[in-house]
Write an enzyme that holds these catalytic residues in place. Structure first.
Site, PDB file in Angstrom:
ATOM      1  N   ASP A   1       1.120  -0.983   0.336  1.00  0.00           N
ATOM      2  CA  ASP A   1       0.127  -0.305  -0.258  1.00  0.00           C
ATOM      3  C   ASP A   1       1.056   1.155  -0.082  1.00  0.00           C
ATOM      4  O   ASP A   1       2.769   1.126   0.328  1.00  0.00           O
ATOM      5  CB  ASP A   1      -0.814   0.328   1.361  1.00  0.00           C
ATOM      6  CG  ASP A   1      -1.866   0.861   0.526  1.00  0.00           C
ATOM      7  OD1 ASP A   1      -2.277   1.532   0.235  1.00  0.00           O
ATOM      8  OD2 ASP A   1      -3.110   0.388   2.011  1.00  0.00           O
TER       9      ASP A   1
ATOM     10  N   ASP B   1     -10.715   1.664  -2.839  1.00  0.00           N
ATOM     11  CA  ASP B   1     -10.948   1.496  -1.749  1.00  0.00           C
ATOM     12  C   ASP B   1     -12.944   1.427  -1.775  1.00  0.00           C
ATOM     13  O   ASP B   1     -13.370   0.860  -0.050  1.00  0.00           O
ATOM     14  CB  ASP B   1     -10.280   2.552  -0.815  1.00  0.00           C
ATOM     15  CG  ASP B   1      -8.507   1.928  -0.235  1.00  0.00           C
ATOM     16  OD1 ASP B   1      -8.664   1.523  -0.615  1.00  0.00           O
ATOM     17  OD2 ASP B   1      -8.145   3.515  -0.238  1.00  0.00           O
TER      18      ASP B   1
END
Length: 694
Positions: free
Chosen positions: A451, A520
């Site tokens: 990430d 997301d």
């Protein structure tokens, strides 16, 4: 297929297209053709007639070659933006002479000398593909430093036509890859990331047509950039001139980037594609190229994963994760991913980033007991990391505050309570590599979710001010080098590229990872538009899609579980909900849908994709075809009145063959010409249809 340079004329021929340019008397390469296949004689004719036409230009306020250059240089009569801008001393102007060319069966390079700087334009073709790769290398062969102000990978010149329309993928966090189309009028149109990452706000891809192309018809010119940092695409168009699109790394005014004597700089690849079958044909050609030439292990189908984040957030421990893993295995998940919260003092997003040691309060005996239990359940084990980041409240930052991007005497700005590590520093990049290598060596891990949850800011390097402009390049190449080294040493580990969702989705990082975290935003309705845009360039095999709980944290929307699954089945299926809160009926439905997905996922992940309409209120669908199998995922977001959806006309089938479809035996011809009648009632209705050729 062939690539040649004869009589100063470049001719590239792929299975369905040709691309041509010539060197003028001043050694400036002039573009002449990109489109349907032509012969070598045609290419020579275009070179002669183009040179004659440009020689007749007499107006004193423009240059005859502007907009036609294969790679425009700053200086001389260049009035547009340049692909190459160099400064030697006080002189910021590039002038070159042709030296030679080199080639093999699939690559060709044109060599130029620009006052002691060797500039090489590279071209590459691939078996069975109409995609053309281009990139440029520069090497300082002089004894003085040279400043590089601009170094694009390519300039893509479109044919002269009455109108131009550009398609782009724009958005923001939680709203990535939204497809937009705009008229390209006279002037300059710029797409750019200034964030140090690919960006949620705009993706490095464009497609240009004359305004009439559709999903199935029309000529489309498209290009993409293999780069995961800041970048720029600038399309310039003057009256009576073609559109010229400059594409390369580095945002506007990133530098200059010094090039020392003996140093070489090689741009990322920009790939271009011409198709005459509309946007759908272009997408399928890009998908095939990505699967054959870019993505590692592309023929492997990806497993159904479960991710802990939306179930437990930061509150992870061995007991809670074992409970989730047990339920995930019962649903048929094949990979269990432990997300944030397992390391250092990480109890929220204010602390712990950079301390990549296991939190012994939460995992008293380390991760291996959890990993062993996950493996015993028949699943692989995955782990979340964010190795480019650090919290100020961390042991790492307290030990090495100089390791972050910052300016001396100024407090660096926080985003998500974190700072960016300066991976342009070799010692920091080496620390990241060694830390991750130790983590993978000590634990039996099959998957890493990498990430990156903030962009660059205050990109200072007080200890090396002369290297500051290199940050935009060297950080990204360090990430690439770390991933390459980890993949070589740990070949059994798959990697997912994530940057707060889709902030790092591009062909450059694709070459080093196995899939993308698309967004997301897991709201199924929003994901329909995000996934529609994503599919313009990137194949379903790389698109990670989760089924999560409702109402979603993004917009508090609630949609049926079947609809959520059908949307997520359009790519690499995953589950991210709190399974301890699911009802028995929901768990049973999920178990059945996961089992069904496994039966046809090879078609979705490896097959040819057809977009049957755009996401909206009425019926639309995504169809996948592989050999004699086809899968259709049909959606109706809202029903108006009591109207039934129109028949759904399929694509990509064999018109002469017959197919088993929902208890019927129908010809490919009728399925494509008249369509499939579907019953969809109410809002957020969806259907899964499978076809098999007899």
């Amino acid at each position: 297929m062939s690539i040649s340079f004869e009589n100063r004329v470049l001719l590239i021929s792929t299975p369905g297209t040709s691309y041509s340019a010539y060197l003028g008397d001043d050694d400036i390469p002039i573009h002449t053709h990109w489109g349907a296949r032509i012969t070598p004689a045609d290419a020579q004719y275009l070179a002669r007639t183009t040179a004659d036409r440009l020689a007749r230009e007499w107006e004193s306020f423009r240059s005859a070659t502007n907009g036609h250059e294969e790679y425009p240089l700053e200086g001389g009569l260049q009035f547009g933006r340049a692909a190459l801008a160099l400064a030697v001393g006080e002189v910021r102007s590039a002038d070159w002479s042709f030296v030679d060319h080199s080639k093999d069966e699939r690559e060709l390079a044109l060599h130029f000398d620009a006052g002691g700087v060797r500039v090489i334009m590279h071209y590459r073709i691939h078996e069975g593909s109409d995609v053309i790769d281009r990139w440029v290398s520069v090497r300082n062969e002089s004894t003085a430093s040279v400043d590089v102000h601009r170094l694009d990978s390519a300039a893509w010149v479109l044919p002269e036509q009455a109108a131009y329309r550009i398609s782009t993928l724009t958005g923001r966090w939680a709203a990535e890859t939204r497809l937009r189309r705009h008229e390209l009028a006279e002037g300059r149109f710029v797409l750019e990331s200034r964030r140090g990452i690919t960006s949620h706000h705009v993706n490095p891809w464009f497609a240009i047509d004359d305004g009439t192309a559709t999903e199935e018809y029309g000529e489309v010119y498209s290009a993409a950039l293999h780069w995961s940092g800041s970048w720029r695409m600038l399309a310039q168009h003057e009256l009576d001139e073609p559109v010229q699109a400059l594409f390369g790394w580095g945002h506007e005014d990133f530098g200059p980037r010094p090039l020392e004597p003996g140093e070489e700089l090689i741009t990322p690849v920009s790939s271009g594609l011409f198709t005459s079958g509309g946007f759908g044909t272009a997408s399928r050609a890009w998908h095939a190229y990505a699967l054959r030439e870019v993505l590692p292990r592309a023929t492997e189908v990806r497993p159904v994963l479960f991710n802990s984040w939306e179930a437990t957030g930061f509150a992870v421990d061995e007991a809670s994760q074992v409970e989730l893993a047990t339920q995930a295995a019962e649903l048929g998940c094949e990979l269990f991913v432990l997300d944030d919260g397992w390391f250092g003092g990480r109890v929220d997003d204010t602390t712990g980033l950079g301390d990549w040691w296991v939190n012994r309060d939460r995992f008293p005996n380390g991760l291996q007991p959890l990993i062993s239990k996950v493996h015993a359940l028949g699943m692989g084990f995955g782990l979340w990391v964010e190795p480019e980041m650090v919290n100020p409240d961390s042991d790492l930052y307290r030990a090495h505050p100089e390791w972050v991007y910052h300016f001396e005497g100024r407090e660096p700005p926080l985003r998500r309570n974190q700072l960016v590590l300066n991976l342009a520093r070799p010692d920091v990049a080496q620390w990241v590599l060694e830390t991750l290598d130790e983590l993978l060596t000590a634990n039996d891990i099959q998957f890493v979710k990498w990430d990156m949850n903030r962009p660059f800011a205050d990109t200072g390097w007080p200890a090396e001010p002369s290297r500051q402009s290199r940050i935009w390049f060297d950080h990204v190449t360090a990430v690439y080098a770390i991933l390459d080294a980890l993949r070589a040493k740990h070949p059994g580990v798959a990697f997912e590229a994530c940057s707060g969702g889709g902030g790092r989705v591009d062909l450059g990082i694709m070459a080093r990872t196995d899939q993308f975290w698309t967004s997301d935003n897991t709201d199924a309705l929003d994901r329909r538009s995000i996934q529609h845009g994503f599919s313009q360039l990137y194949p379903a095999r790389t698109m990670s899609c989760w089924v999560t709980d409702v109402p979603t944290f993004i917009n508090k929307r609630t949609v049926p579980l079947t609809y959520r699954f059908h949307v997520a089945m359009a790519g690499v299926l995953g589950i991210g909900g709190d399974l301890t809160e699911w009802t028995a009926d929901e768990l049973a439905l999920a178990r059945a849908l996961v089992a069904e997905y496994k039966e046809f996922r090879h078609v979705v992940q490896l097959g040819a994709q057809y977009r049957l309409g755009e996401p909206g209120r009425g019926l639309s669908a995504v169809q996948y075809v592989l050999d004699g199998e086809s899968v259709v995922l049909a959606y109706q977001e809202a029903q108006q009145y009591d109207s039934a959806p129109r028949p759904l006309r399929l694509r990509g089938l064999d018109a002469e063959a017959t197919y088993d479809v929902e208890g019927e035996v129908l010809s490919g011809s009728v399925l494509m010409a008249s369509g499939l009648s579907l019953v969809l009632t109410g809002d957020y209705a969806s259907r899964l249809i499978r076809l098999s050729r007899r």
